[in-house]
Motif scaffolding. Structure first.
Motif, PDB file in Angstrom:
ATOM      1  N   GLN A  10      -4.630 -19.026 -16.130  1.00 25.88           N
ATOM      2  CA  GLN A  10      -3.925 -18.041 -15.316  1.00 25.88           C
ATOM      3  C   GLN A  10      -2.553 -18.551 -14.886  1.00 25.88           C
ATOM      4  OE1 GLN A  10      -4.662 -14.857 -14.569  1.00 25.88           O
ATOM      5  NE2 GLN A  10      -6.471 -15.014 -15.877  1.00 25.88           N
ATOM      6  N   GLU A  11      -2.476 -19.833 -14.558  1.00 26.65           N
ATOM      7  CA  GLU A  11      -1.208 -20.425 -14.133  1.00 26.65           C
ATOM      8  C   GLU A  11      -0.186 -20.454 -15.271  1.00 26.65           C
ATOM      9  OE1 GLU A  11      -0.039 -21.607 -11.262  1.00 26.65           O
ATOM     10  OE2 GLU A  11      -1.820 -21.019 -10.112  1.00 26.65           O
ATOM     11  N   MET A  12      -0.697 -20.542 -16.512  1.00 29.31           N
ATOM     12  CA  MET A  12       0.198 -20.701 -17.672  1.00 29.31           C
ATOM     13  C   MET A  12       0.501 -19.388 -18.379  1.00 29.31           C
ATOM     14  SD  MET A  12       0.826 -23.844 -17.425  1.00 29.31           S
ATOM     15  CE  MET A  12       1.740 -24.156 -18.942  1.00 29.31           C
ATOM     16  N   LEU A  13      -0.035 -18.286 -17.888  1.00 27.03           N
ATOM     17  CA  LEU A  13       0.143 -16.988 -18.561  1.00 27.03           C
ATOM     18  C   LEU A  13       1.605 -16.627 -18.750  1.00 27.03           C
ATOM     19  CD1 LEU A  13      -2.628 -14.650 -17.075  1.00 27.03           C
ATOM     20  CD2 LEU A  13      -2.354 -15.336 -19.448  1.00 27.03           C
ATOM     21  N   ARG A  14       2.434 -16.905 -17.778  1.00 30.27           N
ATOM     22  CA  ARG A  14       3.836 -16.511 -17.840  1.00 30.27           C
ATOM     23  C   ARG A  14       4.671 -17.465 -18.677  1.00 30.27           C
ATOM     24  NH1 ARG A  14       5.474 -12.672 -14.196  1.00 30.27           N
ATOM     25  NH2 ARG A  14       3.923 -12.006 -12.655  1.00 30.27           N
TER      26      ARG A  14
END
Length: 323
Positions: A10-14
């Protein structure tokens, strides 16, 4: 998914694309002792086939499935990339090139975008990709075009142009029920309840609904059926031997031919009867929810799109409520 892995992803989605996210997920799973099967060797065609199978189970018609298949196959052939590596920029460029090369309308491009959105959302739900690249591609805005409806005079002129009892009954039934032409061609004589002036039709997604017809339609239908001497169970058949069930193309062609006889009446099409019924029903005060039920629409937005309120009634309402 392991809560820690879920949080990291989730932290790396962007930051990462789907391919990188999947690699990260696999590394984390391996390091944490939860290695999963590698999906990178699966062919795009398999994903498309599985998606279409899922849509078929959901009740999509054969026509819709073929449209989805053609759209996704064309995209796959053009991009030539593993589905997990397709980016938002790839799809934006594809849609732009498609519109430019074919001079397509905005409505067409948005239809393609919606299919992409459905497909990639399914891939996301199936854990084949981490996030859909269509998320950041927004709905394509298009101008609302007021589509024409038949006037009472138009319908009378159409009836007057008919040389057979069948054609009169055909026009009356379309005008009074608002059913789709695809629903009409599957009707049999035994499906008609003349006493209650109603019949059950099978609409999109094989969903059944009740439609109703007026007294004029009942009389003209009975006149037409009493003039027939064939054994075909179909409600509408060809005028000449061997009196086969009328097809969608047959009905569309017949109406187009009737329209050509009338000065000022262009492009006579069965769907226009449906739009006319919806518009007249709303103008006369029928609640939009009942019109939705009558037409067999899943979403009320579709009903509002079909039914264009007449400008003359807007003027009357303005004088009544505003002055």
């Amino acid at each position: 998914m392991n809560p820690v892995i879920d949080e990291i992803i989730q932290e790396m989605l962007r930051v990462l694309d789907n391919s990188q996210l999947l690699q990260l997920k696999q590394v984390l799973q391996q390091k944490l002792g939860k290695a999963s099967a590698n999906q990178s060797d699966t062919k795009n065609e398999t994903y498309i086939s599985d998606y279409l199978a899922a849509k078929q189970v959901e009740g999509c018609s054969d026509k819709t499935i073929k449209y989805y298949q053609a759209t996704l196959t064309m995209m796959n052939s053009s991009l030539k990339k593993n589905i997990q590596k397709v980016t938002t920029e790839d799809l934006r460029k594809y849609l732009g090139d498609y519109q430019e090369s074919r001079n397509s309308s905005r409505v067409t491009i948005d239809n393609i975008r919606r299919i992409f959105s459905s497909f990639f959302s399914w891939l996301e739900d199936e854990d084949i990709i981490i996030k859909s690249p269509v998320r950041r591609i927004h709905k394509v805005k298009s101008s609302t075009k007021v589509k024409e409806t038949y006037t009472d005079e138009d319908l009378e002129r159409l009836r007057d142009s008919c040389k057979s009892k069948r054609d009169v009954a055909l026009i009356d039934l379309l005008a009074s029920t608002g059913m789709r032409v695809g629903e009409l061609v599957h009707l049999n004589i035994n499906d008609i309840n003349f006493e209650e002036r109603e019949c059950v039709v099978v609409g999109k997604g094989s969903k059944q609904r009740m439609v109703y017809f007026d007294a004029r339609s009942k009389i003209h239908l009975l006149n037409y059926l009493s003039s027939r001497h064939d054994n075909n169970p179909a409600l509408f058949v060809s005028l000449h031997l061997p009196h086969q069930r009328m097809s969608i193309n047959g009905i569309e062609g017949r109406l187009k031919k009737l329209g050509k006889k009338i000065v000022g009446l262009q492009k006579v099409h069965p769907h226009k009867f449906r739009r006319t019924l919806a518009t007249n029903a709303i103008d006369k005060g029928m609640p939009i929810e009942q019109v939705q039920k009558l037409l067999g629409h899943e979403r009320i937005d579709t009903t509002l799109h079909y039914a264009m309120v007449k400008q003359s009634n807007v003027k009357i309402a303005h004088r009544k409520y505003i002055g």
